[in-house]
Design an enzyme around this catalytic site. Structure first.
Site, PDB file in Angstrom:
ATOM      1  CB  CYS A  46      -9.745   8.519  23.332  1.00 56.97           C
ATOM      2  SG  CYS A  46     -10.147   8.814  25.057  1.00 56.97           S
ATOM      3  CD  GLU A  53      23.588  -7.634  -3.526  1.00 57.39           C
ATOM      4  OE1 GLU A  53      24.782  -7.481  -3.793  1.00 57.39           O
ATOM      5  OE2 GLU A  53      22.946  -6.840  -2.798  1.00 57.39           O
ATOM      6  CE  LYS A  93       9.131  -3.906  -1.921  1.00 58.67           C
ATOM      7  NZ  LYS A  93       8.523  -2.608  -1.613  1.00 58.67           N
ATOM      8  CB  CYS A 112      -8.099   7.094  28.047  1.00 55.38           C
ATOM      9  SG  CYS A 112      -8.611   5.668  27.049  1.00 55.38           S
ATOM     10  CB  CYS A 115     -13.072   6.592  24.320  1.00 59.51           C
ATOM     11  SG  CYS A 115     -11.752   5.414  24.695  1.00 59.51           S
ATOM     12  CE1 TYR A 135      22.777  -2.695   1.426  1.00 56.28           C
ATOM     13  CE2 TYR A 135      21.696  -4.507   2.545  1.00 56.28           C
ATOM     14  CZ  TYR A 135      21.808  -3.155   2.287  1.00 56.28           C
ATOM     15  OH  TYR A 135      20.965  -2.269   2.907  1.00 56.28           O
ATOM     16  CG  ASP A 147      10.791  -6.462   5.645  1.00 54.52           C
ATOM     17  OD1 ASP A 147      10.998  -5.234   5.639  1.00 54.52           O
ATOM     18  OD2 ASP A 147       9.703  -6.966   5.958  1.00 54.52           O
ATOM     19  CG  LEU A 165      17.711   0.235  -3.806  1.00 54.43           C
ATOM     20  CD1 LEU A 165      17.682  -1.260  -3.548  1.00 54.43           C
ATOM     21  CD2 LEU A 165      18.808   0.581  -4.790  1.00 54.43           C
ATOM     22  CE  LYS A 177      13.402  -3.223  -1.153  1.00 56.61           C
ATOM     23  NZ  LYS A 177      12.891  -3.266   0.238  1.00 56.61           N
ATOM     24  CD  GLU A 223      -2.820   1.381   0.192  1.00 59.58           C
ATOM     25  OE1 GLU A 223      -3.415   2.477   0.081  1.00 59.58           O
ATOM     26  OE2 GLU A 223      -2.986   0.428  -0.597  1.00 59.58           O
ATOM     27  CB  CYS A 230     -12.168   6.093  29.117  1.00 61.54           C
ATOM     28  SG  CYS A 230     -11.947   7.397  27.876  1.00 61.54           S
TER      29      CYS A 230
END
Length: 681
Positions: free
Chosen positions: A426, A114, A314, A432, A408, A225, A118, A84, A116, A36, A411
């Site tokens: 809240c 190579e 990706k 809270c 909320c 790397y 995470d 990148l 990638k 996303e 609370c």
């Protein structure tokens, strides 16, 4: 899209991406999936490309990562740690290869492919073969100095041996293997401690611990790397040779990297790693293609934030369909009210998923989410799964739209959403239960009320035993109560009570900052304190301004609060919402009754620098930057954190970095400490 519509969408995307950059790089708490984020970023790139007149130097497309945290000292990278460019399909990889061949020539280029990783990117500096400094990526030019923490990572060599150059910087990724992550989480859960969401967050959070002993207990690894400085001195002709040299120096390198020929070789290796990713112990989210010939990289060059000679291909996010059975609302430690989808369990991305994030009210509305819908669920790597979209044609007749609550769910206080903000919160920040631990931790922190010795473990015990509910309850603690806590000795109890008592004598600015009003940081708290002079005056202004929030145009809203430098309508609305909540008012009254006080306001400040905007960078002689900022403000000047065309002066000391470059490019006047003294006179 019209220019006006494009401009509005670009600003919206920039604000959203900056927020997610902060969450990912600074807070280690990503709120959306990588897929996303990539979609939002690509949309911004395409809009800026279609409307070059709307491009800006401060756009996320022109930078890497996020600014470094205040928790660590900063490091200027000798060469920028670039990001990148991303590709998501074979056509984009072909286009990358075509452009690169046009730049450097040749019918077919060799690439080093190579995994990638995470994890968290870092750079390691070696002088005369000895490890001397380590830093995070930060914003690509300036990172955080985390040397002490990196020394605890067992596969980072502290010495490179006799063949090492005089100076070299090794770059790579700190990761946490999946097997080690699962063992660590199991141990944390068995001890009743908070577990981590995924290996990437665990690695990044471990690196940014204030106490290196905490980092040392975490099962971290380092995958090397690249080199920063020193690459030319080594005279290595190819990336394959560079990786071999790193391995000779005892760095861990990937067994899944390979030298490939041409774009077809790249795509074949991508297909292999896509099949292997689920059996690899280190999380990867794609493949990186680098031009193998290092000399040709110089011909290719780089853009503002990415090299032209490398590409990250990706992996696709993994998706599945399931049924949305309910929507519940969670309250985070900052008061953010977040909708969470309760799903019919489904296997996706290597795990069975029954919960997923819906982000916020706007996202629920945009995706037209109804309870009972069949929805598409996406799980990218180990980031929290998200509901991508509903499938309206499968919607049952009794489906109903999910609605954000007005109160909320924890609370019962009012839930407010300032105009222009995507997050509903809240407003009961000081009372809270869901926010209690974070509110107390912030209240006692060094730059707030500065209660030394009241750390996380003690706070947790106080809360778990219902000894403290609000910050005001801290001032009711006695020695017998403290001695009942685990590992609390007689001397420690005395010291903590003395620190609590000492905190009663503070400043109005510290007190306002300690209250944890949303969007009111140290600078804004100082400006409010200087402008109003008392908590009573600020309360009255907030009460008076609260009735003006619906006035049009926005520039006429909150007239008293927006008269304060750097306080706009959004921050003013947050202040009004905070003081409007009765629970917050009651806690403030209790704190004042407990004896918290500050000096009376001083005589009116001078005006030698009235209306002038300053930014401070580098190391100043004889004074800290905070002291220089206070001096500027005392004479009517304003101090900002970033350089813009509206900046009047950049006060620059030694080791000034990117802010100096930006000031020079914008024609901002650059002065030193002595020149500031002249202005004051």
């Amino acid at each position: 899209m019209s220019a006006e519509a494009a401009s509005a969408r670009i600003e919206e995307l920039r604000a959203t991406i900056r927020e997610h950059d902060r969450r990912y790089y600074q807070d280690d708490t990503p709120a959306i999936s990588d897929a996303e984020y990539d979609r939002l970023f690509r949309e911004l790139v395409e809009l800026e490309r279609a409307h070059p007149e709307l491009q800006s130097e401060d756009s996320p497309t022109q930078r890497v990562g996020a600014p470094p945290s205040d928790a660590f000292s900063t490091v200027q990278h000798s060469t920028p740690m670039l990001s990148l460019a991303n590709a998501f399909d074979a056509d984009e990889v072909h286009e990358f290869d075509r452009r690169l061949r046009d730049l450097v020539g040749g019918e077919q280029l060799d690439y080093f492919a190579e995994p990638k990783y995470d994890g968290a990117a870092v750079t390691l500096r070696y002088e005369q073969g000895k490890f001397t400094r380590g830093a995070t990526r930060g914003d690509g030019r300036t990172g955080e100095d985390i040397t002490a923490n990196l020394r605890t990572v067992r596969d980072i060599p502290l010495s490179l041996g006799a063949d090492a150059p005089a100076l070299v910087e090794v770059r790579g990724e700190v990761v946490m293997p999946q097997s080690a992550f699962e063992r660590m989480n199991a141990a944390l859960a068995a001890n009743g401690e908070k577990t981590f969401v995924n290996p990437r967050n665990a690695a990044a959070g471990s690196l940014r611990q204030i106490d290196p002993a905490v980092t040392a207990r975490r099962p971290l690894s380092f995958m090397a790397y690249a080199l920063g400085s020193g690459e030319g001195e080594l005279g290595l002709p190819t990336q394959a040779d560079l990786i071999a040299r790193l391995a000779q120096w005892a760095f861990s390198t990937s067994d899944y990297a390979a030298l490939v020929s041409g774009v077809e070789g790249c795509l074949a290796h991508y297909k292999r790693l896509l099949e292997f990713r689920h059996i690899m112990d280190v999380a990867i989210d794609g493949v990186v293609y680098k031009l193998d010939n290092i000399a040709l990289r110089e011909e290719a060059g780089h853009l503002a934030r990415t090299p032209r000679w490398a590409l990250a291909h990706k992996f696709p996010a993994e998706e599945a369909e399931t049924v949305l059975e309910a929507v519940e609302f969670q309250v985070g430690r900052t008061g953010a009210v977040t909708p969470v989808a309760r799903l019919k369990p489904v296997f996706v991305g290597g795990a069975t998923v029954s919960n997923a994030t819906l982000h916020n009210a706007d996202e629920m509305l945009r995706k037209d989410i109804h309870i009972g819908d069949t929805v598409v669920l996406r799980r990218a790597g180990d980031v929290i799964p998200e509901v991508v979209r509903a499938i309206p044609e499968k919607r049952p007749q009794d489906a109903r739209r999910a609605q954000m609550p007005d109160q909320c769910p924890v609370c019962g206080a009012e839930v407010a959403r300032p105009e222009g903000e995507v997050v509903a919160r809240c407003t009961n920040g000081l009372s809270c239960p869901a926010q209690r631990h974070a509110a107390l931790a912030h209240f006692v922190s060094r730059r707030a009320m500065d209660i030394d010795g009241l750390g996380d473990k003690i706070l947790t015990q106080l809360l778990d035993q219902d000894l403290v509910e609000t910050p005001a309850d801290l001032y009711k603690l006695d020695k017998d109560t403290l001695l009942g806590l685990e590992r609390m000795a007689d001397k420690s109890a005395d010291n903590l009570l003395a620190a609590i008592d000492k905190s009663r004598n503070t400043t109005l600015a510290r007190f306002l900052f300690a209250l944890g009003i949303p969007d009111v940081g140290e600078t804004t708290a100082q400006a409010l304190a200087e402008h109003f002079g008392s908590i009573e005056a600020l309360r009255e202004a907030a009460a008076a301004d609260d009735g003006t929030r619906d006035i049009k145009p926005a520039t006429k809203r909150f007239p008293q609060l927006t008269a304060v430098p750097d306080v706009g309508p959004v921050v003013a609305a947050e202040i009004c919402d905070f003081f409007k909540e009765p629970h917050n008012q009651a806690v403030i009254d209790a704190l004042l009754a407990a004896g918290i006080h500050w000096p009376e306001p001083k005589s009116p400040r001078g005006d030698a620098l009235a209306g002038k905007r300053f930014v401070i960078t580098g190391t100043l002689p004889d004074v800290t930057r905070d002291e220089a900022a206070a001096l500027i403000k005392s004479q009517g000047g304003q101090v900002s954190s970033s350089v813009s065309k509206n900046t009047d002066y950049l006060l620059a000391g030694e080791n000034a970095g990117s802010k100096l470059e930006k000031a020079q490019s914008l024609g901002v006047t650059v002065i030193g400490w002595e020149q500031l003294q002249s202005l004051l006179q």
